[in-house]
Design a protein around this motif. Structure first.
Motif, PDB file in Angstrom:
ATOM      1  N   HIS A 178      29.450  40.762  43.136  1.00  0.00           N
ATOM      2  CA  HIS A 178      28.291  39.873  43.045  1.00  0.00           C
ATOM      3  C   HIS A 178      27.049  40.662  42.641  1.00  0.00           C
ATOM      4  CE1 HIS A 178      24.885  37.519  44.935  1.00  0.00           C
ATOM      5  NE2 HIS A 178      25.378  36.690  44.037  1.00  0.00           N
ATOM      6  N   ALA A 192      30.977  41.360  47.670  1.00  0.00           N
ATOM      7  CA  ALA A 192      29.535  41.621  47.577  1.00  0.00           C
ATOM      8  C   ALA A 192      29.246  42.603  46.442  1.00  0.00           C
ATOM      9  CB  ALA A 192      29.021  42.161  48.907  1.00  0.00           C
ATOM     10  N   THR A 207      24.762  39.992  39.347  1.00  0.00           N
ATOM     11  CA  THR A 207      23.329  39.677  39.404  1.00  0.00           C
ATOM     12  C   THR A 207      22.512  40.747  38.675  1.00  0.00           C
ATOM     13  OG1 THR A 207      23.264  40.657  41.607  1.00  0.00           O
ATOM     14  CG2 THR A 207      23.354  38.287  41.515  1.00  0.00           C
ATOM     15  N   SER A 251      31.990  33.285  48.973  1.00  0.00           N
ATOM     16  CA  SER A 251      30.824  33.725  49.741  1.00  0.00           C
ATOM     17  C   SER A 251      29.652  34.026  48.822  1.00  0.00           C
ATOM     18  CB  SER A 251      31.176  34.957  50.573  1.00  0.00           C
ATOM     19  OG  SER A 251      31.770  35.942  49.753  1.00  0.00           O
ATOM     20  N   HIS A 252      29.930  34.233  47.536  1.00  0.00           N
ATOM     21  CA  HIS A 252      28.875  34.555  46.578  1.00  0.00           C
ATOM     22  C   HIS A 252      29.139  33.824  45.260  1.00  0.00           C
ATOM     23  CE1 HIS A 252      29.188  38.100  49.226  1.00  0.00           C
ATOM     24  NE2 HIS A 252      27.895  38.242  49.035  1.00  0.00           N
ATOM     25  N   SER A 289      29.662  26.627  45.860  1.00  0.00           N
ATOM     26  CA  SER A 289      30.471  27.689  46.481  1.00  0.00           C
ATOM     27  C   SER A 289      31.502  27.113  47.442  1.00  0.00           C
ATOM     28  CB  SER A 289      29.573  28.676  47.231  1.00  0.00           C
ATOM     29  OG  SER A 289      28.681  29.301  46.336  1.00  0.00           O
TER      30      SER A 289
END
Ligand code: PLP
Length: 393
Positions: A222, A219, A226, A71-72, A65
């Motif tokens: 991300h 976020a 996921t 950040s993700h 990263s």
């Protein structure tokens, strides 16, 4: 971003992703993870099963990263999956997806087959469209997908202009950033939402691992990545995560050698009469050289060569068959030099590509002495000139 640690990337990659007292994390091969207390079995913050990762996965993501200043990130089992997963999270019936015409061939195949089957309308745009991509964005457009420079033909889209046009219309953007390894280009800094790496190439660096990653500063995206990984049951082997972390430590150093040798070989080829054009955006004569200079801080060691007519596919094969240092094989970014012909796998629908109508080679310049590689190519070009025109046989 706040995750930045002191020192240059070289320094950070050496020091991030430590494994406790050993400088490397342990390799934990596990499906079952044992719990101390029954009350913890469904605790959301406790890793419950091997498919959710391991210390090597965590260490690799932490270090990798740093490269994209993300950040993700998520790890997946191949570079191709790192390309297809971002497309998949935007797939829904009626979704319009804009894709640069110079994307990696298997990415295109996924768009034409799986994305279409899921009800998406995929439209390819010419790589040099710039802010004009805005004219193609409509109310159902969900994603603009780029690759810079593109596979095999190395046209370099103006990622800043394309991203600006997409952002102005609140459309997400993704880019396959494998060529720069993230070291020479940081698309997240320009506002690109998702940056894709085939770690199979420079990050692992040994031609012995298949792995990919997607990086973001969002976020929300991300979480969607996921969730898709969990829903599909995707997993990366801890050994492959560990090997990639080991490769990453030396990536910036290796990349400098790949870059310098690549430019030396490219300049030599550009001066040869058998070569019509070298498709390498870091060469001043390249049509996208100014875009490349504005966006990139350096170059990779992989580029294309358009042979001068009358050389065709047969002569291109004669040239490659005469090489002894370049391996004939797919992929790139390992320590050894590789060469392929490109013709059979080139598909374009939004206009002609650079070098259209010419026999195209792709060279990946490895860590050998560039003078030896140039001597090898000189033998190849001589063999090509000496070969009888096979089509006439
Ligand atoms: C190699 C490559 C991929 C795919 O990576 P794999 O790990 O081989 O699946 C994706 N994009 C680009 C630009 C590549 O060169």
């Amino acid at each position: 971003m706040t995750r930045r640690r002191p020192g240059t990337l070289d320094t950070r990659l050496v020091h991030r992703g430590r494994g406790g007292r050993s400088v490397s994390p342990p390799v934990v091969r596990a499906s079952t993870l044992l719990f101390d207390r029954a009350e913890d079995l469904y605790h959301p913050a406790i890793r419950s099963y091997g498919i959710h990762g391991s210390p090597a996965h965590d260490a690799l993501l932490e270090a990798w990263s740093e490269v994209e200043d993300a950040s993700h990130g998520v790890l997946v089992a191949s570079g191709l999956l790192a390309c297809t997963l971002p497309l998949l999270i935007f797939a829904e019936p009626g979704a319009h997806i804009l894709v640069s015409d110079n994307v990696y061939g298997p990415t295109r195949r996924f768009c034409d087959r799986m994305m279409t089957r899921l009800g998406c309308a995929v439209e390819y745009f010419p790589p040099r469209i710039g802010a004009g991509v805005g004219d193609r964005i409509g109310s159902s457009t969900r994603l603009v997908f780029m690759e810079a420079p593109g596979s095999l033909t190395f046209e370099t889209p103006d990622v800043a202009a394309i991203t600006g046009a997409a952002q102005a219309r609140s459309v997400a953007t993704a880019i396959d950033n494998t060529w720069s390894a993230g070291v020479h280009f940081r698309p997240l800094d320009l506002g690109v939402d998702l940056s894709i790496q085939a770690g199979t190439k420079y990050p692992s660096g040994g031609a012995d691992v298949l792995i990919g990653a997607v990086f973001t500063r969002s976020a929300g995206l991300h979480r969607r990545l996921t969730e898709a990984i969990a829903e599909l049951g995707l997993h990366v082997s801890p050994d492959d995560a560990w090997l990639t972390l080991r490769g990453l430590r030396s990536m910036p150093t290796r990349l400098r050698r790949h870059e310098a040798s690549g430019l030396e070989v490219a300049r030599w080829l550009a001066g040869r009469p058998e070569v019509e054009a070298v498709l390498h955006p870091a060469l001043p004569g390249h049509p996208d050289h100014e875009v490349w200079r504005r966006l990139f801080t350096g170059s990779a060691g992989v580029f294309g060569v358009a042979l001068a007519p009358p050389a065709g596919e047969d002569e291109a094969c004669a040239c490659l068959n005469a090489l002894s240092l370049f391996g004939l094989g797919f992929s790139w970014g390992g320590f050894e030099s590789l060469a392929i012909t490109c013709g059979p796998q080139l598909t374009r629908t939004a206009g002609p590509h650079d070098g259209a109508g010419r026999a195209l080679l792709r060279l990946s310049i490895g860590l050998e002495d560039p003078a030896d590689l140039i001597a090898d190519l000189e033998r190849g070009l001589a063999a090509m000139a000496a070969a009888p025109p096979q089509s006439a046989v």
